[in-house]
Design an enzyme around this catalytic site. Structure first.
Site, mmCIF file in Angstrom:
data_model
loop_
_atom_site.group_PDB
_atom_site.id
_atom_site.type_symbol
_atom_site.label_atom_id
_atom_site.label_comp_id
_atom_site.label_asym_id
_atom_site.label_seq_id
_atom_site.Cartn_x
_atom_site.Cartn_y
_atom_site.Cartn_z
ATOM 1 N N ASP A 193 0.864 -1.172 0.000
ATOM 2 C CA ASP A 193 0.000 0.000 0.000
ATOM 3 C C ASP A 193 0.904 1.226 0.000
ATOM 4 O OD1 ASP A 193 -2.588 1.390 0.344
ATOM 5 O OD2 ASP A 193 -1.821 1.920 2.311
ATOM 6 N N SER A 194 0.298 2.392 -0.128
ATOM 7 C CA SER A 194 1.079 3.625 -0.054
ATOM 8 C C SER A 194 1.519 3.938 1.368
ATOM 9 C CB SER A 194 0.254 4.801 -0.600
ATOM 10 O OG SER A 194 -0.925 4.979 0.163
ATOM 11 N N CYS B 105 -4.257 -1.257 -2.132
ATOM 12 C CA CYS B 105 -4.347 0.173 -2.453
ATOM 13 C C CYS B 105 -5.363 0.308 -3.571
ATOM 14 C CB CYS B 105 -2.987 0.703 -2.892
ATOM 15 S SG CYS B 105 -3.022 2.394 -3.527
ATOM 16 N N GLU C 110 -2.324 9.029 7.921
ATOM 17 C CA GLU C 110 -0.871 8.858 7.928
ATOM 18 C C GLU C 110 -0.185 9.732 8.974
ATOM 19 O OE1 GLU C 110 1.219 6.836 6.262
ATOM 20 O OE2 GLU C 110 -0.400 5.784 5.229
ATOM 21 N N CYS D 265 -10.806 3.300 -0.256
ATOM 22 C CA CYS D 265 -9.388 3.439 0.067
ATOM 23 C C CYS D 265 -9.164 2.648 1.347
ATOM 24 C CB CYS D 265 -9.008 4.902 0.267
ATOM 25 S SG CYS D 265 -7.314 5.155 0.860
ATOM 26 N N HIS E 218 -7.184 3.080 3.656
ATOM 27 C CA HIS E 218 -6.967 3.919 4.831
ATOM 28 C C HIS E 218 -8.277 4.227 5.565
ATOM 29 C CE1 HIS E 218 -3.058 4.788 2.965
ATOM 30 N NE2 HIS E 218 -2.679 5.349 4.098
#
Length: 286
Positions: A23-24, A86, A163, A195, A197
């Site tokens: 993932d990012s 992602c 993040e 997403c 996240h």
């Protein structure tokens, strides 16, 4: 660097072969949590591209390049399967890299879209700008259920909030309400986390989203799909799992601090610089 299209013999048995999850940043931990729940016998190699997060405002060319760099590295680590945890990469790079790599690669969009199509008829999707612009969820949901009504909202501030560990800040609630209100005005019955996240923000959403709205976390669906794929290919692990190995492209301390709140143990995180990895040209497969 190992050629992307030829693979050295594996030196591990299936008992210790790992699933690669990338993932990012910390968003893919929602997929990792589902692996722990659904596939506790499997070992995992996790990579977060934290030096280049967020992906949602990147170009398609950049996303494809980053995805290839990650997969080249994971192939060198001899993973037996890769899960693209992602949504942005799944929307913009999945079909391309599936034709380039000789290992099973799963994305989160199709499993999540099919789940949403089963649950609801008035479906809201929150995602990064790149994922929304791709219309990947819109097309996948309508393919699964042509009668479904689908609305999408781009939420560029959510990934930086997660993040940077700002979920509990009062401003986050205000931002979430601003993003989701147009969907609530449409009387949605289902909300898709477009997403990985975003499930981390669910405690915020539950403060104002009506209780009749069904939340869809594609992480649950993609791991269920992975379980079936492992069984079909006969590469599931029947022994004990090894501890998850964590790698990031940015500073390990930041990832460790944030990830620790969602993991059963403190992760041992190491840094690698994928931006320095040369990416081979794609093979012309005619």
């Amino acid at each position: 660097m190992q050629d992307r299209f030829t693979f050295a013999p594996k030196i591990h048995s299936n008992a210790i072969d790992r699933i690669g999850v990338f993932d990012s940043g910390v968003g893919g931990l929602t997929v990792l949590q589902e692996i722990y729940r659904q596939l506790p016998q499997e070992s995992v190699l996790y990579f977060g591209d934290t030096a280049r997060v967020p992906y949602g405002t990147r170009t398609a060319t950049e996303i494809l390049q980053f995805t290839r760099q990650t997969l080249d590295w994971m192939v060198a680590q001899q993973v037996k399967m890769a899960i693209m945890a992602c949504n942005t990469s799944s929307a913009l790079a999945l079909e391309t890299v599936r034709a380039e790599y000789d290992l099973p690669i799963l994305g989160v969009i199709l499993p999540g879209a099919r789940t949403a199509a089963r649950y609801g008829r008035r479906i809201g999707v929150i995602a990064t700008p790149a994922t929304v612009n791709s219309n990947a969820y819109l097309h996948a949901i309508r393919e699964a259920n042509p009668q479904a009504e689908v609305w999408q909202v781009a939420c560029p501030e959510f990934v930086p909030i997660v993040e940077n560990n700002r979920i509990a800040e009062p401003q986050t609630l205000a931002i979430a309400k601003e993003y989701l209100q147009p969907l609530l005005d449409r009387s949605i019955d289902t909300l898709v986390y477009g997403c990985t996240h975003y499930p981390h923000l669910e405690p915020v959403f539950r403060q104002f989203v009506p209780p009749n709205v069904q939340f869809v976390n594609p992480a649950v669906a993609v791991v269920a799909a992975a379980a079936k794929e492992l069984q079909v290919l006969g590469i599931q692990n029947h022994g004990r799992s090894l501890p998850t190995e964590f790698f990031v492209s940015g500073e390990p301390a930041q990832f460790t601090h944030i990830a620790a709140q969602w993991l059963p143990t403190m992760p041992d995180v190491r840094q690698i610089a994928l931006s320095n990895v040369a990416v081979s040209e794609p093979l012309d497969i005619g």
